[in-house]
Design an enzyme around this catalytic site. Structure first.
Site, PDB file in Angstrom:
ATOM      1  N   GLU A 185       0.789  -1.289  -0.467  1.00  0.00           N
ATOM      2  CA  GLU A 185       0.003   0.037  -0.184  1.00  0.00           C
ATOM      3  C   GLU A 185       0.836   1.280  -0.122  1.00  0.00           C
ATOM      4  O   GLU A 185       1.022   2.360  -0.861  1.00  0.00           O
ATOM      5  CB  GLU A 185      -0.843   0.215   1.020  1.00  0.00           C
ATOM      6  CG  GLU A 185      -2.003  -0.863   1.557  1.00  0.00           C
ATOM      7  CD  GLU A 185      -2.697  -1.382   0.392  1.00  0.00           C
ATOM      8  OE1 GLU A 185      -3.071  -0.464  -0.718  1.00  0.00           O
ATOM      9  OE2 GLU A 185      -2.741  -2.090  -0.158  1.00  0.00           O
ATOM     10  N   HIS A 188       2.136   2.502  -3.142  1.00  0.00           N
ATOM     11  CA  HIS A 188       1.540   2.269  -4.299  1.00  0.00           C
ATOM     12  C   HIS A 188       1.328   4.168  -3.858  1.00  0.00           C
ATOM     13  O   HIS A 188       0.076   5.081  -4.795  1.00  0.00           O
ATOM     14  CB  HIS A 188      -0.747   2.379  -3.857  1.00  0.00           C
ATOM     15  CG  HIS A 188      -0.965   1.099  -4.780  1.00  0.00           C
ATOM     16  ND1 HIS A 188      -1.075   1.232  -6.591  1.00  0.00           N
ATOM     17  CD2 HIS A 188      -1.544  -0.193  -4.102  1.00  0.00           C
ATOM     18  CE1 HIS A 188      -1.174  -0.217  -6.318  1.00  0.00           C
ATOM     19  NE2 HIS A 188      -1.603  -1.276  -5.558  1.00  0.00           N
TER      20      HIS A 188
END
Length: 752
Positions: A185, A188
């Site tokens: 994450e 990202h």
């Protein structure tokens, strides 16, 4: 509590917007909430106004320019950890405030993820040479969150089981899993948020990159810096085997599809699969190995800087690799992103001369291939290991889209895909001549992976497959990956034979002998002193042994039997703990065996433990234990509980059904349950339906089951997941082919 999840096409349901990834804007939030709650948004809080009557209005600063699917709002009563302020490694005047939110009785379990977050942000800043652009990062553990995690810029949401870690109860696998998900994450925040794909037809630009960078850079560097001996790259390769299996189906799809073929929300959702995530990451790892890490880093830095706060396509990325490497990377990588499937590279050695050729590999022999499918070719960066009279050596060769090429001479034998850097399968016609003792662990494991796929497809004889398997098993000191691939081969054989009582007993008996349960040292001290890889292998072998015959395990290993007694005592006596007695990495298998010795007597106790659990990893352990029951009535009870959210949380339902269908006695009841309750499951779990279809059918190997599948899915809706049904059907056809054409020879070869 209120939580948003806008990816991919749901922001339009909350506020008017151009809800497409290449329409970027800066977002500012004003929201009124109950006074006893608090609000989180992508950007920092600005002010709060008391509206009276128990209401307050929060205003937040503008977000960076970003896509609408990244907008996130959380209104809750969750508590938070002590915020951690870190300094940017690239900007001395910039600091980042990291705060984690969760239920009050779980805050201590967020400390590990907080430390991972702080360290991995620094790793990524240095690798990308781009500073994290926000002054804060909030991370929230959401109860009953069906998505694993969501990378909303500045406000990342997680399922509790993907974020929480308890050092006394959670296993090393859970610790590594939390690190991987957090790193994914965080990746990202650069790949997906800072630079976003133009349209969902190339979602792999987000997910493939986050997987590759998250694991190979974020998780791997964090583990090395912290002194953890985790097998990060090895576990990545094990995940690649699953993606390769899916990509070998006619119903697979290209990484980059035409924009016009990805328009409806259901088709967009279907793009979030193992092809986009794991194949995307695998071809990036192949490219990284081919051009070297320095070139990769330079290309990625140029890509991010040139498209900051904007959008890009795969062609933009390859252009920076062309520039950094001085090679025609665009042409090579287009063949991997625009062509579905993967190649089978064959190596033929005749009188010392090596000829390599390629063809598309399809797992299902009885499925019809179109002429277009048969003509597929790829530009393949080949790395190989060979032996001749003078030397054992690793070398490279670039196989362009031609189908055949001569690469060298004066060779005794050759092993293609050295170091398992390539996303392709290999058929070595001289496989029986290859000296496994001269090869690395990763190369032996890669040969086993190739052999397992080729025996299923029909290109490899049963004798060659079992010979390679037995040679690997007999290696003096088999490595981590090799042993895992041996286990994977045994699991496939056991699952295929598990509906044939007599054959299963013979096959499982042979597997059990190899597992060598009586010599397993399961003491706390021994396990604590083992390398992580050795401990993981012991636990994996124990898992297989228990699935074969748990009574025999406790008979063959008295020490393990004693642990099962102590584990039960810890359940029955509130003042007794097995901490320091049963190692946390083996506790799940100990508990499983303890339960299997008295299912009826322990079920109610364990169900209460499950209902009261506050540690997600302990909750998951109990799910695995309860779904391992051999008593069909207990499996049905667990399945019925999946229909009641007060008993089993919504984000656990598909996992529990998958666990039941994944064990021998649960296959039929799980399949029947899915069909009976299809409308309920489909309406509540649309985004997970492909996983449910795969889990419920992947081990079927009879025409009767295939007919049941065809009749059921012809009458029942699957939305945009028609591909999941097609893939499931191909796998079952492949299993049927194996049973009809290979199972007899396999059985005879095993028992020789």
């Amino acid at each position: 509590m209120a939580v948003t999840q806008f990816e991919a096409t749901h922001a339009r349901k909350a506020f008017p917007c151009f809800d497409e990834p290449d329409f970027k804007a800066r977002f500012k939030l004003t929201i009124t909430r109950p006074s006893h709650c608090h609000t989180l948004f992508n950007s920092p809080h600005n002010k709060t106004v008391d509206e009276g009557s128990g209401l307050e209005t929060d205003t937040f600063e503008y977000s960076p320019e970003m896509s609408s699917y990244l907008v996130a709002i959380v209104v809750s009563e969750l508590k938070h950890t002590q915020p951690l302020l870190i300094q940017s490694t690239l900007n001395a005047s910039q600091s980042i405030k990291i705060t984690l939110y969760g239920r009050e009785n779980q805050l201590s379990q967020l400390e590990f993820a907080k430390n991972v977050t702080a360290e991995v942000i620094k790793v990524f800043e240095q690798f990308f040479q781009v500073a994290y652009p926000l002054p804060k990062l909030d991370i929230v553990a959401i109860p009953d969150f069906e998505n694993g995690a969501m990378e909303n810029w500045g406000l990342i949401t997680f399922r509790e089981s993907a974020l929480l870690y308890d050092p006394t109860l959670s296993s090393t696998n859970q610790q590594q899993w939390v690190t991987e998900v957090v790193a994914h994450e965080l990746a990202h925040q650069w790949f997906g948020n800072y630079v976003t794909m133009k349209w969902w037809n190339e979602v792999w630009l987000n997910e493939g990159f986050a997987t590759f960078v998250g694991e190979m850079i974020g998780t791997k560097t964090f583990a090395e810096n912290q002194g953890y001996d985790w097998p990060v790259e090895e576990n990545f390769l094990l995940s690649v085997t699953s993606a390769a299996r899916v990509d070998s189906l006619h119903s697979s799809h290209a990484l980059s599809r035409s924009a016009g073929s990805v328009e409806s929300p259901s088709v967009i959702d279907s793009m979030f699969d193992s092809i986009s995530y794991t194949k995307g990451a695998a071809i990036l790892r192949m490219l990284d190995s081919f051009v070297t890490r320095n070139v990769t880093q330079t290309a990625l830095q140029d890509y991010l800087n040139s498209h900051s706060y904007g959008n890009a396509e795969a062609s933009d990325l390859w252009a920076y690799f062309d520039k950094a490497s001085g090679l025609s990377i665009s042409e090579m990588m287009d063949s991997w992103t625009k062509t579905p499937g993967l190649p089978l590279i064959s190596a033929v050695v005749e009188e010392g001369h090596v000829t390599v050729s390629q063809r598309p590999f399809f797992l299902c022999q009885t499925c019809n291939s179109s002429s277009e499918e048969e003509e597929r070719t790829w530009d393949v960066p080949l790395q190989y290991f060979y032996k001749n009279k003078e030397v054992n050596k690793t070398d490279r060769f670039y196989l362009n889209a031609t189908k055949e090429s001569n690469i060298m001479q004066d060779v005794d034998w050759i092993k293609l895909n050295a170091d398992w850097t390539g996303f392709y399968l290999v058929n070595n016609t001289d496989i029986d001549l290859v000296d496994l003792e001269l090869m690395s662990d990763v190369d032996v494991a890669n040969m086993l992976h190739n052999s397992l796929q080729l025996i299923r497809e029909g290109s490899l004889s049963s004798q060659s497959f079992i010979s390679t398997l037995k040679r690997a098993m007999a290696t003096e000191q088999p490595g981590y990956l090799t042993t895992y691939m041996v286990l994977q081969s045994w699991w496939f054989i056991l699952n295929i034979f598990d509906q044939n009582y007599d054959s299963y007993n013979e096959v499982s008996g042979a597997a059990y002998v190899w597992l060598n349960v009586s010599n397993m040292d399961v003491s706390y001290g021994a396990l604590s002193n083992m390398a992580v890889t050795d401990r993981e292998l012991l636990v994996s072998k124990l898992k297989m042994a228990l699935s074969i015959d748990h009574d025999r395990v406790v008979e063959d290993n008295p020490e393990f039997h004693n642990l099962t007694v102590l584990w039960r005592r810890s359940i029955e006596e509130t003042n007794f703990s097995y901490e320091g007695i049963i190692h946390r990495d083996i506790a799940r298998e100990v508990g499983k065996c303890s339960f299997l010795t008295d299912e009826g007597g322990m079920w109610s106790l364990l169900w209460k433990e499950y209902s009261d659990a506050t540690v997600p990893s302990w909750e998951t352990d109990l799910e695995v234990i309860l779904t391992s029951a051999k008593d069909i009535t207990l499996l049905l009870r667990m399945l019925d509980n999946c229909l009641n959210e007060e008993k089993i949380k919504q984000d656990k339902t598909i996992s529990i059904i998958s666990l039941i269908t994944g064990q021998r006695r649960g296959r039929a009841v799980g399949w029947d349950f899915m069909r009976t309750n299809w409308d309920f499951l489909y309406d509540r779990h649309k985004t997970q339906i492909s996983r449910l279809v795969s889990a419920s059918t992947s081990t079927f190997s009879s025409h009767q089951r295939l007919q049941e599948m065809d009749e059921f899915f012809e009458k029942n809706k699957v939305g945009g997941d028609e591909r999941a049904v097609s893939q499931a059907r191909e796998i079952v056809l492949s299993n049927i082919f194996f049973m009809e054409n290979r199972s007899g020879d396999i059985l005879n070869s095993i028992l020789k």
